[in-house]
Every structure is written in structure tokens, then in C-alpha cells.
Design an enzyme around this catalytic site. Structure first.
Site, PDB file in Angstrom:
ATOM      1  N   SER A 185      -6.591  21.089  80.121  1.00 21.22           N
ATOM      2  CA  SER A 185      -6.826  20.436  81.409  1.00 21.22           C
ATOM      3  C   SER A 185      -6.314  21.293  82.563  1.00 21.22           C
ATOM      4  O   SER A 185      -5.333  22.022  82.411  1.00 21.22           O
ATOM      5  CB  SER A 185      -6.103  19.076  81.416  1.00 21.22           C
ATOM      6  OG  SER A 185      -6.044  18.552  82.724  1.00 21.22           O
ATOM      7  N   ASN A 215      -9.370   7.591  65.409  1.00 23.94           N
ATOM      8  CA  ASN A 215      -8.541   6.462  64.914  1.00 23.94           C
ATOM      9  C   ASN A 215      -8.872   5.164  65.658  1.00 23.94           C
ATOM     10  O   ASN A 215      -8.205   4.154  65.514  1.00 23.94           O
ATOM     11  CB  ASN A 215      -7.046   6.783  65.038  1.00 23.94           C
ATOM     12  CG  ASN A 215      -6.603   6.884  66.500  1.00 23.94           C
ATOM     13  OD1 ASN A 215      -7.430   6.728  67.403  1.00 23.94           O
ATOM     14  ND2 ASN A 215      -5.330   7.135  66.715  1.00 23.94           N
ATOM     15  N   TYR A 263       2.030  14.154  79.838  1.00 25.89           N
ATOM     16  CA  TYR A 263       0.642  14.396  79.376  1.00 25.89           C
ATOM     17  C   TYR A 263       0.272  15.860  79.656  1.00 25.89           C
ATOM     18  O   TYR A 263      -0.145  16.589  78.760  1.00 25.89           O
ATOM     19  CB  TYR A 263      -0.341  13.453  80.084  1.00 25.89           C
ATOM     20  CG  TYR A 263      -1.748  13.994  80.070  1.00 25.89           C
ATOM     21  CD1 TYR A 263      -2.294  14.597  81.208  1.00 25.89           C
ATOM     22  CD2 TYR A 263      -2.513  13.945  78.917  1.00 25.89           C
ATOM     23  CE1 TYR A 263      -3.569  15.130  81.187  1.00 25.89           C
ATOM     24  CE2 TYR A 263      -3.795  14.473  78.899  1.00 25.89           C
ATOM     25  CZ  TYR A 263      -4.312  15.074  80.043  1.00 25.89           C
ATOM     26  OH  TYR A 263      -5.578  15.610  80.022  1.00 25.89           O
ATOM     27  N   LYS A 270      -0.435  19.451  77.123  1.00 29.75           N
ATOM     28  CA  LYS A 270      -1.563  20.394  77.166  1.00 29.75           C
ATOM     29  C   LYS A 270      -1.014  21.828  77.270  1.00 29.75           C
ATOM     30  O   LYS A 270      -1.482  22.749  76.605  1.00 29.75           O
ATOM     31  CB  LYS A 270      -2.472  20.089  78.353  1.00 29.75           C
ATOM     32  CG  LYS A 270      -3.244  18.783  78.226  1.00 29.75           C
ATOM     33  CD  LYS A 270      -4.095  18.752  76.969  1.00 29.75           C
ATOM     34  CE  LYS A 270      -4.879  17.456  76.837  1.00 29.75           C
ATOM     35  NZ  LYS A 270      -5.634  17.382  75.572  1.00 29.75           N
TER      36      LYS A 270
HETATM   37  C1  WQD Z   1      -8.813  11.602  91.155  1.00 28.58           C
HETATM   38  C2  WQD Z   1      -8.484  11.351  92.618  1.00 28.58           C
HETATM   39  C3  WQD Z   1      -6.485  10.069  93.006  1.00 28.58           C
HETATM   40  C4  WQD Z   1      -7.931   6.360  91.241  1.00 28.58           C
HETATM   41  C5  WQD Z   1      -6.416  13.082  85.830  1.00 28.58           C
HETATM   42  C6  WQD Z   1      -5.669  13.973  84.865  1.00 28.58           C
HETATM   43  C7  WQD Z   1      -6.608  15.011  84.307  1.00 28.58           C
HETATM   44  C8  WQD Z   1      -7.748  14.298  83.648  1.00 28.58           C
HETATM   45  C9  WQD Z   1      -8.498  13.487  84.700  1.00 28.58           C
HETATM   46  C10 WQD Z   1      -7.697  13.442  81.409  1.00 28.58           C
HETATM   47  C11 WQD Z   1      -6.996  11.486  92.918  1.00 28.58           C
HETATM   48  C12 WQD Z   1      -7.719   9.319  93.486  1.00 28.58           C
HETATM   49  C13 WQD Z   1      -7.840   7.674  91.680  1.00 28.58           C
HETATM   50  C14 WQD Z   1      -7.919   5.293  92.187  1.00 28.58           C
HETATM   51  C15 WQD Z   1      -7.755   6.910  93.953  1.00 28.58           C
HETATM   52  N1  WQD Z   1      -7.247  13.435  82.642  1.00 28.58           N
HETATM   53  N2  WQD Z   1      -7.770   7.924  93.022  1.00 28.58           N
HETATM   54  N3  WQD Z   1      -7.841   5.618  93.527  1.00 28.58           N
HETATM   55  O1  WQD Z   1      -5.576  12.480  88.686  1.00 28.58           O
HETATM   56  O2  WQD Z   1      -7.317  14.230  89.331  1.00 28.58           O
HETATM   57  O3  WQD Z   1      -6.823  13.852  86.932  1.00 28.58           O
HETATM   58  O4  WQD Z   1      -7.555  12.518  85.219  1.00 28.58           O
HETATM   59  O5  WQD Z   1      -8.535  14.103  80.897  1.00 28.58           O
HETATM   60  O6  WQD Z   1      -5.929  15.789  83.349  1.00 28.58           O
HETATM   61  O7  WQD Z   1      -4.655  14.678  85.566  1.00 28.58           O
HETATM   62  O8  WQD Z   1      -8.046  12.123  88.213  1.00 28.58           O
HETATM   63  O9  WQD Z   1      -9.577  10.223  88.572  1.00 28.58           O
HETATM   64  O10 WQD Z   1      -7.095   9.744  88.302  1.00 28.58           O
HETATM   65  O11 WQD Z   1      -7.900  10.804  90.387  1.00 28.58           O
HETATM   66  O12 WQD Z   1      -7.681   7.175  95.170  1.00 28.58           O
HETATM   67  O13 WQD Z   1      -7.984   4.080  91.842  1.00 28.58           O
HETATM   68  O14 WQD Z   1      -8.815  10.000  92.951  1.00 28.58           O
HETATM   69  O15 WQD Z   1      -5.431   9.934  93.956  1.00 28.58           O
HETATM   70  O16 WQD Z   1      -6.876  12.081  94.193  1.00 28.58           O
HETATM   71  P1  WQD Z   1      -6.847  13.176  88.396  1.00 28.58           P
HETATM   72  P2  WQD Z   1      -8.160  10.642  88.812  1.00 28.58           P
END
Ligand code: WQD
Length: 340
Positions: free
Chosen positions: A125, A32, A150, A154
Site C-alpha cells: 500500500s 477464511n 496496518y 505492509k
Molecule cells: C480517503 C479520503 C479521508 C471517509 C486507506 C488506507 C489505504 C487503503 C485505502 C486498504 C481521506 C476522506 C474518508 C469519510 C472522508 N486501505 N474521508 N470521509 O485513508 O486514503 O487510505 O484506505 O487497502 O492503505 O490507508 O482512504 O477512503 O479512508 O479516505 O472525508 O467518511 O477521504 O479523510 O482524505 P485512505 P479513505
């Protein structure tokens, strides 16, 4: 026979379309364009030389979904990526997530259950595990009440599919992704986050290219080697290839149960600081970052036990973190050169 890829112009969807085409499948993309652009089609064609069919369609429109399946009667499988996926946004706007992620799944399954047989691959996930007790995480680790709406969509999605497959001719595989990163080595397709990236790697590459001032590292007081959170970062091309293997398994009726579940990761955990170091090696630059407070809802660590995916699915991630970071950086440089 056609394969439908919902969300096929998105990050993981577009990489999966490429791998499906590489294996000779005819693909129909449903998207979409809420979190992607039609220009991604050009990137897919640049990689494979084949233009997939594309239908701009919102899966929340039940009549439109019904019309789609009337138009495409020879669909043998669906890989369902289309969903909202920002953890933070789901907390602020849960109903948007329950409507978009659950209703659309139901409309798709209602169409598939009318077919003599159907193969269904669901984008799930590792978030359904919450903070798992034991590392590395196996597929039989308890599914906990996810912290975010979210994650809950899932968990609920998996339950809907399990119940539906039991009662119908649908065979399904649930793929629980760990952390997808990187881009196709051609740099023709990649991650296109809209606005400020919520995820670590796109924020890092945007900081590296100068779009963001500095990275905020959300906490260094976790019980891990260096105090920062640990995740299992998997190259998106490896992830895409797993979808093709899983689909082929269902088409060949090799599945052992009506619904099978697989963790898709590398089996290796990397901390935030290790990801930063990997990026600095890939880009030969120093990344500006500061340590700030923990982010609400973050778990300390998650990395996959890959034995089931390796032994039963017959799939194994090939790329290292460094290779994935190199591809992410190459992509960032490419799209920014287009913009400037
Ligand atoms: C990874 C690590 C943050 C950003 C989520 C969803 C998962 C999937 C992937 C969709 C964490 C740290 C992050 C920043 C940081 N979503 N971080 N500074 O939270 O493991 O997973 O995204 O498909 O379902 O839960 O991924 O990349 O957001 O964070 O320090 O600016 O990086 O604290 O430890 P996450 P993320």
C-alpha cells in the site's frame, strides 16, 4: 499449473480472480470468510462462467497451510491479498494486525521456499510512504514509519519478502496500491464493506442510496486546492489487471531483480470534494455532506508517479474517476435492490 489467490473472495481479490480466469489461469482461492462471503463465488462465475477452486482456510493455522500445499502440489504462483486492512481498527487492536498480516505471510513463504521456484505477488500500500515529500510519488520515495499498525504490517511484510527472496528461489513483486474504488462493470462483484464503511467511496454510495444520512468530510483546512485531502483513486479492475501482468512477468522470469516494487495508481490526484462531484454526476443526485474535523492519521495528499508501472511493468490504468464512480454507484444500486 495453479495460481493461489489468498483473500480471493474479497474486494480486490475477487476482481483479480476474474482477470486471471480471463487470461486462462486455473485459480485456487483461499479465504477464511472473515471479511467476505462464499456468495462472491457466484458473482465470479456469473462474470467468467468458470468456478474457481475454493478452500475455506485461515492462514493463521500453520498446519492447515501445510496441508493445503500438500494437497495442491502444482501451484506456480501466489497472489497474497488476505490481510486485515482497517487503519482505525489496527490502532485499537495492533496484535490482531501483526498476527493476521505477518504470521500468515511467513507461513505462506515457508511453503513456497520448499518449491524449486515460486512467484509471489504481495498486496502492499502507498501508506508505507506516509506523507511523501514530493508528488507524484515514485517507488524510491522513502518508506517512512507508517502512522498505523496496518501500514506497519505492509512495511514489515515488504521487508520479510525482500530478505526471504534473497535467500531462496522465490521471486516477488510488491504492488503498492493507492486508493482502489469502483466495481466490475457487470455489477456481479464489487466492494462489500461490513458495517459502517471506513473508506470514502463506499460511504458515499451508501449515503447516495439512503443507507447513511450524510457524509462527514474529514477536514477542509488542508493545504490543497479546495482544502480537502487528495488521493489517487484507481478503478479496481485496472488494479486487478496489474496483478495478472505482474504475475506473468514473474512466471516468464522477466523480472530484473528478485523483488520488484511498483506503485499502482492513475497518476492523478482527486480531492474529497472532487470525488463527491464525480459521484453527483454519476448518480444525478445531490450528496448530503458536512465538513467536520480532520481524521487522526490522515495525510494531506498522495498520488502515484506511474512511469515505472507503465514503462517497466507495461501496465497503465485505463478508467477515469468518473467511470469508477459510475461503476461503484451501479454496484450499490444492485446490491441494495437485492436487500430490499
Ligand atoms: C480517503 C479520503 C479521508 C471517509 C486507506 C488506507 C489505504 C487503503 C485505502 C486498504 C481521506 C476522506 C474518508 C469519510 C472522508 N486501505 N474521508 N470521509 O485513508 O486514503 O487510505 O484506505 O487497502 O492503505 O490507508 O482512504 O477512503 O479512508 O479516505 O472525508 O467518511 O477521504 O479523510 O482524505 P485512505 P479513505
Amino acid at each position: 499449473m495453479k495460481i493461489v489467490v489468498t483473500g480471493g473472495l474479497g474486494f480486490i481479490g475477487s476482481h483479480t480472480v476474474v482477470e486471471l480466469q480471463n487470461e486462462g489461469f486455473e485459480v485456487v482461492i483461499i479465504d477464511n470468510l472473515s471479511n467476505s462471503t462464499e456468495g462472491v463465488l457466484d458473482g465470479i462465475v456469473a462474470v467468467t462462467g468458470k468456478k474457481p477452486l475454493f478452500e475455506k482456510l485461515d492462514l493463521r493455522d500453520k498446519a492447515a497451510v501445510q496441508d493445503f500445499f500438500k494437497k495442491y502440489k502444482d501451484v506456480s504462483g501466489v497472489i497474497h491479498f488476505a490481510a486485515s486492512k482497517a487503519v482505525g481498527e489496527s490502532v485499537e487492536n495492533p496484535l490482531l494486525y501483526y498476527e493476521n498480516n505477518i504470521t500468515t505471510l511467513i507461513y505462506l513463504l515457508q511453503e513456497l521456499q520448499q518449491k524449486p521456484e515460486a512467484s509471489f505477488i504481495f498486496s502492499s500500500s502507498c501508506t508505507v510512504y506516509g506523507q511523501a515529500e514530493k508528488m507524484p510519488i515514485t517507488e524510491d520515495a522513502p518508506v517512512q514509519q507508517p502512522i498505523s499498525p496496518y501500514g506497519n504490517t505492509k512495511k514489515i511484510g515488504e521487508e520479510i519478502i525482500r530478505d526471504t527472496a534473497k535467500a531462496t528461489n522465490i521471486r516477488a513483486i510488491l504492488l503498492r496500491y493507492f486508493n482502489p474504488i469502483g466495481s466490475h462493470p457487470s455489477a456481479e462483484i464489487g466492494e462489500l464493506p461490513i458495517g459502517v464503511p471506513q473508506n470514502l467511496v463506499p460511504f458515499i454510495t451508501q449515503t447516495g442510496i439512503g443507507l447513511r444520512k450524510e457524509l462527514s468530510v474529514y477536514g477542509d483546512d488542508y493545504p490543497t486546492n479546495d482544502g480537502t485531502c487528495v488521493r489517487d483513486y484507481i478503478h479496481v479492475v485496472d488494479l486487478a489487471k496489474a496483478h495478472v501482468v505482474a504475475l506473468q512477468r514473474l512466471l516468464d522470469k522477466k523480472n530484473l531483480e528478485k523483488v520488484e516494487t511498483f506503485n499502482l495508481g492513475t497518476g492523478k490526484g482527486s480531492s474529497v470534494l472532487e470525488v463527491i462531484t464525480s459521484f453527483e454526476k454519476a448518480s444525478d443526485t445531490k450528496l448530503p455532506y458536512k465538513i467536520v474535523a480532520r481524521r487522526e492519521g490522515d495525510i494531506t495528499e498522495a498520488y502515484a508517479n506511474t512511469a515505472k508501472a507503465n514503462d517497466v511493468l507495461g501496465w497503465k490504468a485505463q478508467s477515469t474517476l468518473d467511470e469508477a464512480m459510475k461503476s461503484a454507484w451501479k454496484w450499490e444500486q444492485k446490491i441494495r435492490s437485492k436487500v430490499s
